[in-house]
Design an enzyme around this catalytic site. Structure first.
Site, short mmCIF file in Angstrom:
data_model
loop_
_atom_site.label_atom_id
_atom_site.label_comp_id
_atom_site.label_asym_id
_atom_site.label_seq_id
_atom_site.Cartn_x
_atom_site.Cartn_y
_atom_site.Cartn_z
N CYS A 1 0.83 -1.14 0.17
CA CYS A 1 -0.09 0.04 0.05
C CYS A 1 1.19 1.37 0.03
O CYS A 1 0.27 2.13 -0.12
CB CYS A 1 -0.83 -0.30 1.11
SG CYS A 1 -1.98 -1.45 1.21
N HIS B 1 -3.28 7.29 2.65
CA HIS B 1 -3.60 5.97 1.93
C HIS B 1 -5.19 5.46 2.61
O HIS B 1 -5.22 5.84 3.83
CB HIS B 1 -2.66 4.78 2.33
CG HIS B 1 -2.97 3.58 2.13
ND1 HIS B 1 -3.55 3.22 1.03
CD2 HIS B 1 -3.11 2.46 3.05
CE1 HIS B 1 -3.78 1.67 0.97
NE2 HIS B 1 -3.54 1.49 2.53
N ASN C 1 -10.23 -0.37 0.02
CA ASN C 1 -8.70 -0.16 0.24
C ASN C 1 -8.25 -0.86 -1.27
O ASN C 1 -8.07 -1.94 -1.22
CB ASN C 1 -8.09 -0.85 1.40
CG ASN C 1 -6.44 -0.85 1.50
OD1 ASN C 1 -6.06 -0.46 0.28
ND2 ASN C 1 -6.16 -1.17 2.52
#
Ligand code: UT7
Length: 325
Positions: free
Chosen positions: A106, A248, A278
């Site tokens: 990520c 993020h 996500n």
């Protein structure tokens, strides 16, 4: 100079997920802020998403694709273990660019952005296309309610250019900690098979995502404010001068905790994870592109960004949005 993004057409709501695993819209939305996610179906492909995001960024920048020197694809889910970047290079027509994949889960987009910027700062290259994209839906255990509700697929891209006049990447910090990496992995299967007499080989393949959600949560709410705070101190930036906080997109509670820590009003916090979940390396450029295209982000705006995830890996950067000339 430009941004672009792409998400799959197939939409899966929390209610739909609740018909497969023991969960509810109420649990998912209050614990994470996610309401739906996009998942690649057989009608679309991962490289199509990457190509679309990249092409849109090139178009916004007003570039001839042949003028691009470097293409970095940040992904943990290439559709070819030898790398997907060259396929995207050919797809967007960046025929003179060197292209490679970069894996940092990520944090991948941020790591790739910083990597690309070093080539530009050194003077060895002038134009770079940085793409963050992931198809985690292929690697999620769709029967594990503790992880499957979180993830979605997507791609985002930025076109960046060297400048003698100004450097809009004001500063960055990147960190890794392999000692704490066990709380979020997508490990290779340990499947050793006989090859010849008394010899063996490891057959390829991966297990689904293994995650200790609480550990990852604690890591994020501790490290993200620390690294952002250290960077702000170093750059002598105070939180009032931040136009946008772009973290993020993993969990709304993590984003709110960081905003609260720096007393950044929620009106300055960019979030779209209710729509996409996500999307790993895609979250930051996907959100950036959305806010650029709906004109929330304007030329000269100061963006505080931070990525974090498996590895463990994390980082932060302060960026001024330039946009096309
Ligand atoms: O890019 C980084 C990727 N990873 C992350 O961002 C993960 C970060 N962590 C998180 O976002 C949160 O830890 C989660 C959203 C994963 C979990 O939230 P939590 O508040 O930490 O919940 P929990 O794991 O402590 O679980 C609380 C309860 C448990 O039930 P019991 O043991 O209290 O009876 C879980 O079994 O919630 C249960 N639970 C669920 N219930 C309904 C866990 N997942 C679900 C679910 N639906 N999907």
């Amino acid at each position: 100079m430009g941004s672009g993004s792409a998400v799959p057409d197939q939409r899966i709501t929390n209610e739909q997920l609740a018909s497969r695993v023991d969960t509810s819209d109420e649990w998912i939305s209050t614990r994470t802020g996610i309401r739906e996610r996009r998942i690649l179906s057989e009608l679309e492909s991962f490289s199509q998403l990457c190509k679309k995001a990249g092409s849109l960024a090139i178009e916004m920048a007003g570039w001839d694709p042949e003028s691009i020197d470097l293409l970095i694809l940040a992904t943990s889910t290439p559709d070819d273990l030898f790398g997907t970047a060259t396929k995207i290079q050919a797809g967007v027509g960046a025929n003179k660019a060197v292209a490679f994949d970069l894996t940092a889960a990520c944090s991948g987009f941020l790591f790739a952005l910083v990597t690309a910027s070093q080539y530009l700062r050194s003077g060895s290259m002038k134009r770079a296309l940085v793409i963050g994209a992931d198809q985690l839906s292929s690697w999620v255990n769709w029967d594990d309610r503790k992880s499957c509700v979180l993830f979605g697929d997507g791609a985002g891209a930025v076109a960046i250019e060297a400048s003698d006049v100004q450097d809009d990447l004001l500063g960055f910090k990147l960190r890794s900690d392999g000692q704490r990496g066990d709380c979020l992995t997508l490990p290779q299967i340990s499947d050793f098979q006989a090859l010849l007499q008394e010899t063996s080989y490891q057959k390829g393949g991966f297990l689904p995502i293994q995650m200790n959600g609480q550990e990852v949560y604690k890591f994020a709410v501790r490290e993200v404010p620390l690294i952002l705070g250290n960077l702000m101190q170093e750059l002598e930036i105070n939180s009032e001068s931040i136009d946008w906080l772009l973290l993020h997109q993993a969990n709304k509670r993590i984003i709110d905790a960081v905003a609260d820590r720096f007393k950044i009003p929620y009106s300055k916090v960019l979030t779209n994870l209710s729509n996409y979940g996500n999307t790993s390396a895609a979250t930051i450029p996907l959100m950036l592109d959305e806010a650029v295209r709906d004109e929330r982000i304007q030329k000269g705006h100061l963006i505080a960004t931070s990525g974090f995830g498996a590895g463990l890996s994390w980082g932060a950067a302060f960026i001024k949005w330039h946009g096309p000339i």
